[in-house]
Design an enzyme around this catalytic site. Structure first.
Site: not given
Ligand code: UD1
Length: 337
Positions: A32, A124, A149, A153, A294
């Site tokens: 969509n 996921s 979210y 799943k 989280g």
């Molecule tokens: C996130 C989602 C998860 C989803 C997955 C894949 C959350 C809590 N979980 O997981 O549901 O399935 O993406 O799309 O959001 N980080 C930084 N700085 C930033 C961004 C991220 O330090 O600006 C760190 C995060 O804290 C984490 C790691 O990078 O430790 C990966 O983060 P992210 O890419 O958001 O993935 P997930 O948290 O594993």
């Protein structure tokens, strides 16, 4: 085979379309365009050198989807469509439960009406919540996501399990993705987030190109070697190939199968930043911030089941991910036209 891709203009869907076409499958996309752009269709055709069918439609509209399945003589479906922003799901849980659940149910009805009995679902690693052990294998408890979210799943997985039990002729693969990242090496397909990216790699590329000021590393006081969180980053092209392999598996009538799709290797946030700095050949503006609520300290998969049963494994490295993500960002600073 002729395969229906819901959400096929999205990040993972578009890369999977290209890999399916490379293996001589035919692709029908229903999307969509809520979180993606129509120009992705032309990019898929450009990269693959093949034509696809595209329908702009809502999955909730069972009648339309059913008619598309009939007209196109679809043989299998991969269900990518769905909302996926963790923060948005916390702010508006009803939207997530309503949309992600009704679209999935509606799709299943349309498949059922057309006797289509092969379905791959984008799940996921978030279904594992706080991992009971690492590396995570498919037997680990998968019932406690940290946000709405993730809970959609879990619920959709449950619905599909019930559906398959009621209809043993159905073959369903639940694919639990770890952290998809990177872009197509051609730089014609990639991740095009709306607004501020939630995920690490698109945030890195936007800082490097100057769209965002600074990367904030979410905590460096975790119990990991360098104090930053560890994740299993999988190149989107490897992930796409995992879908093709899953479809092959479904042809053998396995019933319901569940696979973790990851590399089996964890990288810390600091390691990803360093790999990215090597790929761009420039230091990145960054600072250490507080922990993100989280976040779990460490998660990565045990890739054995997928390797053994799908004859598939992730081949690309964090260096490949950083190089391709950066190339995509540089060549498409505004994302898709
Ligand atoms: C996130 C989602 C998860 C989803 C997955 C894949 C959350 C809590 N979980 O997981 O549901 O399935 O993406 O799309 O959001 N980080 C930084 N700085 C930033 C961004 C991220 O330090 O600006 C760190 C995060 O804290 C984490 C790691 O990078 O430790 C990966 O983060 P992210 O890419 O958001 O993935 P997930 O948290 O594993």
């Amino acid at each position: 085979m002729k395969i229906l891709l819901t959400g096929g203009t999205g990040y993972i869907g578009s890369h999977t379309a290209v890999e399916l076409l490379a293996e001589n499958h035919e692709v029908v996309i229903v999307d969509n365009l809520r979180n993606s752009k129509r120009s992705v269709v032309e990019r898929i055709e450009e990269v693959s050198g093949k034509q696809i069918s595209f329908y702009e439609a809502h999955l909730e509209d069972t009648e339309t989807v059913s008619r598309i399945c009939a007209d196109e003589q679809v043989e299998a479906a991969i269900h990518f469509a769905g909302l996926k922003s963790v923060g948005e799901s916390v702010a508006d849980p009803l939207l997530y439960y309503q949309l992600n659940l009704t679209t999935s149910i509606s799709l299943c009805q349309a498949l059922f009406e057309n006797d289509i009995n092969m379905l791959v679902f984008s799940s996921s690693a978030t279904v594992y919540g706080n991992p009971e052990r690492i590396p995570l294998d498919e037997k680990c408890r998968a019932t406690e996501a940290a946000n709405p979210y993730g809970r959609t799943k879990i619920i959709i997985e449950r619905i599909l399990r019930d559906l398959q039990q009621a209809n043993p002729a159905m073959n369903i693969a639940l694919l639990r993705y770890f952290n998809p990242a990177g872009a197509h090496p051609s730089a014609r397909l990639g991740e095009d987030p709306t607004g501020v990216p939630n995920n690490l790699v698109p945030f890195l590329t936007q800082v490097a190109i100057g769209m965002r000021e600074q990367l904030v590393i979410n905590g460096d006081d975790y119990e990991t070697a360098d104090g930053t969180c560890i994740r299993d980053y999988i190149h989107v092209q490897d992930l796409a190939k995992g879908h093709v392999a899953s479809l092959e598996k479904l042809k053998t009538n396995p019933g319901l199968v569940t696979y973790n799709l990851g590399t089996g290797r964890g990288h810390s946030v600091s390691e990803v930043v360093q790999a990215f700095e090597r790929a761009t050949n420039q230091p990145l503006n960054k600072r250490i911030g507080p922990r993100r609520p989280g976040d779990v300290p460490s998660t990565y998969t045990d890739p054995a089941l997928a390797e053994n049963e799908l004859n598939w494994r992730a081949e690309l490295t964090i260096e490949d991910i950083c190089r391709d993500a950066w190339r995509w960002q540089e060549e498409n600073p505004e994302g898709y036209p």
